[in-house]
Write an enzyme that holds these catalytic residues in place. Sequence first.
Site, PDB file in Angstrom:
ATOM      1  N   LYS A   1     -20.323  -2.947  18.536  1.00  0.00           N
ATOM      2  CA  LYS A   1     -19.246  -2.141  19.140  1.00  0.00           C
ATOM      3  C   LYS A   1     -18.841  -1.027  18.168  1.00  0.00           C
ATOM      4  CE  LYS A   1     -15.867  -5.460  17.406  1.00  0.00           C
ATOM      5  NZ  LYS A   1     -15.188  -6.733  17.694  1.00  0.00           N
TER       6      LYS A   1
ATOM      7  N   ARG B   1      -4.959 -12.843  22.656  1.00  0.00           N
ATOM      8  CA  ARG B   1      -5.388 -11.485  22.945  1.00  0.00           C
ATOM      9  C   ARG B   1      -6.061 -11.518  24.320  1.00  0.00           C
ATOM     10  NH1 ARG B   1      -9.175  -8.375  18.648  1.00  0.00           N
ATOM     11  NH2 ARG B   1     -10.704  -9.831  19.534  1.00  0.00           N
TER      12      ARG B   1
ATOM     13  N   TYR C   1      -0.738  18.189  -2.199  1.00  0.00           N
ATOM     14  CA  TYR C   1       0.385  18.126  -1.254  1.00  0.00           C
ATOM     15  C   TYR C   1       1.377  17.054  -1.688  1.00  0.00           C
ATOM     16  CZ  TYR C   1      -2.519  20.877   1.937  1.00  0.00           C
ATOM     17  OH  TYR C   1      -3.284  21.854   2.502  1.00  0.00           O
TER      18      TYR C   1
ATOM     19  N   MET D   1      -7.248  17.124   3.978  1.00  0.00           N
ATOM     20  CA  MET D   1      -8.159  17.061   5.120  1.00  0.00           C
ATOM     21  C   MET D   1      -9.620  17.090   4.680  1.00  0.00           C
ATOM     22  SD  MET D   1      -8.387  19.557   8.453  1.00  0.00           S
ATOM     23  CE  MET D   1      -6.789  19.136   9.144  1.00  0.00           C
TER      24      MET D   1
HETATM   25  C1  LIG Z   1     -15.715  -7.759  16.896  1.00  0.00           C
HETATM   26  C2  LIG Z   1     -15.986  -9.126  17.383  1.00  0.00           C
HETATM   27  C3  LIG Z   1     -16.796 -10.017  16.650  1.00  0.00           C
HETATM   28  C4  LIG Z   1     -17.326  -9.694  15.274  1.00  0.00           C
HETATM   29  O1  LIG Z   1     -16.345  -9.948  14.303  1.00  0.00           O
HETATM   30  P1  LIG Z   1     -16.657  -9.727  12.739  1.00  0.00           P
HETATM   31  O2  LIG Z   1     -15.416 -10.161  12.071  1.00  0.00           O
HETATM   32  O3  LIG Z   1     -16.926  -8.273  12.571  1.00  0.00           O
HETATM   33  O4  LIG Z   1     -17.838 -10.562  12.431  1.00  0.00           O
HETATM   34  C5  LIG Z   1     -17.094 -11.232  17.230  1.00  0.00           C
HETATM   35  N1  LIG Z   1     -16.602 -11.581  18.446  1.00  0.00           N
HETATM   36  C6  LIG Z   1     -15.805 -10.757  19.150  1.00  0.00           C
HETATM   37  C7  LIG Z   1     -15.285 -11.204  20.471  1.00  0.00           C
HETATM   38  C8  LIG Z   1     -15.455  -9.509  18.649  1.00  0.00           C
HETATM   39  O5  LIG Z   1     -14.658  -8.705  19.356  1.00  0.00           O
END
Ligand SMILES: *Cc1c(COP(=O)(O)O)cnc(C)c1O
Length: 353
Positions: free
Chosen positions: A34, A129, A251, A299
Amino acid sequence: MHRPIQAHINQSALENNLHVARRATSARLMSIIKADGYGHGMLRVAGALSASDGFALLDIQDAMRLREAGFRQTILILEGFFGAEDLALFAEYDLTCVIHSAWQLALLDAYPKSGKLDVWLKVNSGMNRLGFVPQQVAQAMEQLRRHRAVREITLMTHFANADEARGVAEPLALFNDVAAPYRISRSLANSAALLRYPETHGDWVRPGLMLYGASPFADASAQQLGLKPAMTLSSRIIAVQELRAGDEIGYGALFRAEHAMRIGIVACGYADGYPRHAPNGTPVLVDGQRAQTLGRVSMDMLYVDLSKLPQAGVGSRVVLWGEGMPIEEVARAAGTVSYELMCALTARVPVVV
Ligand SMILES: *Cc1c(COP(=O)(O)O)cnc(C)c1O
């Protein structure tokens, strides 16, 4: 000449990290790609991790790109579908769907009759969640089993504290209770659980972070775990300033020199993905030597202290994170996690492989 910043993506590090996962478990490996492969480039990562048994991501469009690039593995869509119009694509592209809420069960009636859908039913084991609470699982399972288009069902959950001292005991017991009546595949483990809790491995593990070469734990480095950083963000010093006592930097004058000192200006800023909130003292590597940032990240540039590096100057190579400079250390100094730094890399940074 181009601006000297670049992100080097090391394919053999990705392969190495997949092997580390493979050696740790006999479960099938679902590589989490992802967020554009945690900022490393989704297709690039999938290519290096092509020995995975599956891939997981969020976007159906990305899944279609994976299929069109020729990947034949299981592809899991982690938040499932968002509307009835998505459902035909699951059938067309043979995608596996997380079902996490009752509204999705209701929409499933729109699933194409001809389609065969594999679903992962998500259990909320305490993270609150996504997922069905334990009391809702039996009914959701029943609905899926009765559904004409549902082929295989897998039970899944996700841990909130696998990387923390609290561990997985509570949610694991809860999940095992819920799953006990069913003889179907199970998936629970993220990177931390995969590395530390073999009792969570089930049939599919879901490593993300570890594949990119970062440690999920505060008390174990990536190197100790056998992981190699997949991303090295580097740039160069493009200017040097000689400060006198009392001079200030950048800054907001976040840093004031107490005595004469040399500083280097690095071509890397928050528009490249370096965290603006990294404070004075965030570690960097200059010509292979450890140094520290000073002043506020702007930046396009940031400042490093060259007081202890008299040989460093314009053209010196600076590693912001990656090989020689663990991303976890930079993240800790900046009050964040390596996940966020990886994902924050911006499109203007040239990627080299
Ligand atoms: C992102 C995610 C993972 C991977 O988690 P890591 O801590 O990066 O290994 C596994 N399962 C789900 C449902 C996730 O959203």
